[in-house]
Write an enzyme that holds these catalytic residues in place. Sequence first.
Site, PDB file in Angstrom:
ATOM      1  N   TYR A   1       0.791  -1.225   0.000  1.00 58.18           N
ATOM      2  CA  TYR A   1       0.000   0.000   0.000  1.00 58.18           C
ATOM      3  C   TYR A   1       0.827   1.280   0.000  1.00 58.18           C
ATOM      4  O   TYR A   1       0.265   2.367  -0.083  1.00 58.18           O
ATOM      5  CB  TYR A   1      -0.945   0.005   1.213  1.00 58.18           C
TER       6      TYR A   1
ATOM      7  N   HIS B   1      -9.242   1.317  -5.649  1.00 62.66           N
ATOM      8  CA  HIS B   1      -8.395   0.417  -4.855  1.00 62.66           C
ATOM      9  C   HIS B   1      -6.943   0.781  -5.111  1.00 62.66           C
ATOM     10  O   HIS B   1      -6.546   0.974  -6.266  1.00 62.66           O
ATOM     11  CB  HIS B   1      -8.634  -1.048  -5.218  1.00 62.66           C
TER      12      HIS B   1
ATOM     13  N   THR C   1      -4.291  -1.140  -4.575  1.00 56.77           N
ATOM     14  CA  THR C   1      -3.627  -2.268  -5.232  1.00 56.77           C
ATOM     15  C   THR C   1      -4.517  -2.799  -6.349  1.00 56.77           C
ATOM     16  O   THR C   1      -5.712  -2.513  -6.409  1.00 56.77           O
ATOM     17  CB  THR C   1      -3.350  -3.411  -4.236  1.00 56.77           C
TER      18      THR C   1
END
EC number: 4.2.1.10
Length: 145
Positions: free
Chosen positions: A24, A103, A105
């Site tokens: 992240y 998102h 990822t």
Amino acid sequence: MVKKVLLINGPNLNLLGTREPEKYGTTTLKDIEMEAHQQVAKHQDAELFTYQNNTEGFIIDRIQEAKQQGVGFIIINAGAYTHTSVGIRDALLGTAIPFIEVHITNVHQREPFRHHSYLSDKAIAVIAGLGVYGYTAAIEYALNY
């Protein structure tokens, strides 16, 4: 008329910057929100609301409140609730506010249970795998929607 945008982050995103930085990154949620406010501030006719909660019901309540506030666009990273929450999906559909799913990822490169989203088939767009830049791209789109 002021364009109101709501940025929602779900469970565990309050841990950004320290949670699995190899996946992240090291940017915190506070950093993301500050950058988002700066980006929106460049548009005189726009206002940004930010919200993070780890509890599904509170996220649903916030989505419903957005309708009453006149929010015209939602950007949501529902975190793990992406893959489990019919309630969040129903709240988004019930308010009929257009939204983008974000998102950090690429969820499709991760565990198989993360490949399904209860939100994506109703989202205007899904941004996944661009890191925190995904928020910037989503905000830019929302401001021009």
